[in-house]
Design an enzyme around this catalytic site. Structure first.
Site, PDB file in Angstrom:
ATOM      1  N   CYS A 252      22.401  44.556  54.023  1.00 17.52           N
ATOM      2  CA  CYS A 252      22.744  43.900  52.736  1.00 17.52           C
ATOM      3  C   CYS A 252      21.918  44.492  51.458  1.00 17.52           C
ATOM      4  O   CYS A 252      22.338  44.268  50.396  1.00 17.52           O
ATOM      5  CB  CYS A 252      22.931  42.774  52.774  1.00 17.52           C
ATOM      6  SG  CYS A 252      21.324  41.537  53.456  1.00 17.52           S
ATOM      7  N   HIS A 253      20.573  44.793  52.050  1.00 15.65           N
ATOM      8  CA  HIS A 253      19.518  45.205  50.722  1.00 15.65           C
ATOM      9  C   HIS A 253      20.195  46.551  50.229  1.00 15.65           C
ATOM     10  O   HIS A 253      19.749  47.007  49.136  1.00 15.65           O
ATOM     11  CB  HIS A 253      18.240  45.386  51.465  1.00 15.65           C
ATOM     12  CG  HIS A 253      17.982  46.379  52.594  1.00 15.65           C
ATOM     13  ND1 HIS A 253      18.234  45.777  54.035  1.00 15.65           N
ATOM     14  CD2 HIS A 253      18.000  47.646  52.513  1.00 15.65           C
ATOM     15  CE1 HIS A 253      18.244  47.206  54.720  1.00 15.65           C
ATOM     16  NE2 HIS A 253      17.820  48.077  54.056  1.00 15.65           N
TER      17      HIS A 253
ATOM     18  N   GLU B  78      12.943  52.879  52.496  1.00 19.90           N
ATOM     19  CA  GLU B  78      13.802  53.595  53.138  1.00 19.90           C
ATOM     20  C   GLU B  78      13.868  55.137  52.115  1.00 19.90           C
ATOM     21  O   GLU B  78      14.598  56.115  52.272  1.00 19.90           O
ATOM     22  CB  GLU B  78      15.221  52.966  52.774  1.00 19.90           C
ATOM     23  CG  GLU B  78      15.183  51.882  53.838  1.00 19.90           C
ATOM     24  CD  GLU B  78      16.740  51.537  54.106  1.00 19.90           C
ATOM     25  OE1 GLU B  78      17.542  51.879  53.632  1.00 19.90           O
ATOM     26  OE2 GLU B  78      16.776  50.335  54.986  1.00 19.90           O
TER      27      GLU B  78
ATOM     28  N   ASN C 272      24.382  36.804  54.851  1.00 19.97           N
ATOM     29  CA  ASN C 272      24.132  37.670  56.071  1.00 19.97           C
ATOM     30  C   ASN C 272      23.377  37.077  57.092  1.00 19.97           C
ATOM     31  O   ASN C 272      22.020  36.860  56.767  1.00 19.97           O
ATOM     32  CB  ASN C 272      23.600  39.102  55.505  1.00 19.97           C
ATOM     33  CG  ASN C 272      23.326  39.893  56.705  1.00 19.97           C
ATOM     34  OD1 ASN C 272      23.835  39.797  57.785  1.00 19.97           O
ATOM     35  ND2 ASN C 272      22.809  41.278  56.081  1.00 19.97           N
TER      36      ASN C 272
ATOM     37  N   TYR D 115      28.810  46.159  45.380  1.00 18.13           N
ATOM     38  CA  TYR D 115      29.518  45.203  45.732  1.00 18.13           C
ATOM     39  C   TYR D 115      30.920  45.605  45.539  1.00 18.13           C
ATOM     40  O   TYR D 115      31.783  45.239  46.577  1.00 18.13           O
ATOM     41  CB  TYR D 115      29.354  43.983  45.041  1.00 18.13           C
ATOM     42  CG  TYR D 115      27.963  43.298  45.112  1.00 18.13           C
ATOM     43  CD1 TYR D 115      27.540  42.645  46.350  1.00 18.13           C
ATOM     44  CD2 TYR D 115      26.772  43.763  44.332  1.00 18.13           C
ATOM     45  CE1 TYR D 115      26.223  42.241  46.418  1.00 18.13           C
ATOM     46  CE2 TYR D 115      25.400  43.417  44.503  1.00 18.13           C
ATOM     47  CZ  TYR D 115      25.256  42.481  45.469  1.00 18.13           C
ATOM     48  OH  TYR D 115      23.933  42.455  45.732  1.00 18.13           O
TER      49      TYR D 115
END
Lengths: 155, 189
Positions: free
Chosen positions: B154-155, B181, B146, B123
């Protein structure tokens, strides 16, 4: 003063009225022609949906559109007048005139009057549009007509 | 007499083709559960977890206009890209999006869009890149709100200590997206 009801998302309006409108059009036009008229009715509704100010009487509103679509369908299918037919002075259809004159009536009476005298619908069909009994449809129409006559409108 | 499924589908598709809809939406089944996916004429405008039409349609109508209609076919492209993403064969989305942010939030979301697939940032780092290193808390709030999670990733934003901190769709989903991912939670110094 009637309380303003927020216009619901079109999806909700459509799902609520699609079966009723379709049944009404099948009754007016028969199964085959009802499908095109159904699409046309909800497309017209969609085009003006964004400018609706409130949601009171969406049911009457969409059935009035359906009735107009049914009349248009009927007029399209009528054979063209022959040459030499007398031309009427005012070619504006009766229902357009009446919709304008009936503008000031309470919503149910307005729909009942327009559907009965503008579109020549049976009370049973008007009852479908109003979501009421046939008797209530008859009463709404006659009370609307009385109101219009008091304003000097000839029916 | 009820409207047949076929007539219903044809009307919905005709309505979308006419171009008068404010929003077309559908639901997509994913490994994270069903998602609400919505788009305007300009692009993707919302992705929502745990969709409930009774609750989700009104905010869409308020934000974009009342002509909101479910049109599965209109969402084919976003659904295809999401499917590919969840299958592991897509690392970047190519969808046009329709999201509007003001000043600082816009800079933050722009930076967020640049965080690559399979990596994470914090952040604070995102706040610094957007020009205000002390705004980590505000950045956290932007992530929470979001409108198009997954597509705007945003993850991939975590706490300075490497803890997941929070996620609008629930921490478990954030973890699963990062796993998908192949992201390691070892943060760049």
């Amino acid at each position: 003063m009637m309380e303003a009801v927020a216009v619901p998302p079109f999806e909700r309006f459509y799902v609520e009225h699609r079966d009723g409108v379709f049944a009404f059009l099948v009754r007016r036009l028969g199964r085959d022609r009802a499908e095109d008229a159904f699409q046309e009715t909800f497309l017209r509704a969609l085009r003006s949906y964004g400018s609706l100010k409130h949601a009171s009487n969406l049911r009457s509103w969409v059935f009035t559109i359906a009735a107009r679509v049914a009349v248009d369908d009927y007029r399209r299918r009528r054979p063209e007048p022959l040459d030499g037919d007398p031309v009427t002075e005012d070619s504006r259809p009766a229902y357009a005139e009446l919709e304008h004159l009936a503008d000031g009536l309470p919503p149910k009476e307005r729909v009942a009057v327009v559907l009965r005298y503008g579109y020549d619908l049976e009370y049973a069909e008007i009852a479908t549009a109003l979501g009421s009994s046939e008797e209530a449809a008859r009463q709404a129409a006659s009370s609307g007509v009385r109101r219009l006559r008091r304003k000097g409108v000839q029916l | 007499m009820n409207v047949s499924e076929d007539l219903d589908r044809r009307f919905r598709e005709l309505a979308a083709v006419e171009g008068t809809l404010d929003v077309a939406y559908d639901f997509v089944d994913t490994p994270l559960g069903s998602l609400l996916v919505a788009q305007t004429e300009r692009g993707l405008c919302q992705i929502g977890f745990d969709p409930e039409p009774e609750r989700d349609l009104d905010p869409l109508a308020r934000l974009f206009g009342s002509k909101v209609l479910r049109v599965p076919k209109a969402l084919d492209e976003p659904k295809r890209e999401l499917d590919e993403y969840f299958a592991g064969s897509r690392t970047e989305f190519e969808l046009p999006v329709d999201v509007v942010f003001d000043s600082f939030r816009l800079r933050v979301m722009d930076e967020l869009a640049r965080v690559p697939y399979g990596s994470v940032t914090t952040y604070g780092a995102l706040a610094a890149k957007a020009g205000n290193p002390r705004a980590a808390r505000a950045v956290g709030m932007f992530m929470n709100r979001n409108p198009i999670p997954i597509v705007l990733p945003c993850h991939r934003v975590v706490g300075a200590s490497g803890s997941l901190v929070g996620y609008g769709g629930g921490l478990e989903r954030k973890e699963r997206l990062l796993q998908l991912e192949g992201a390691s939670l070892t943060l760049p110094v």
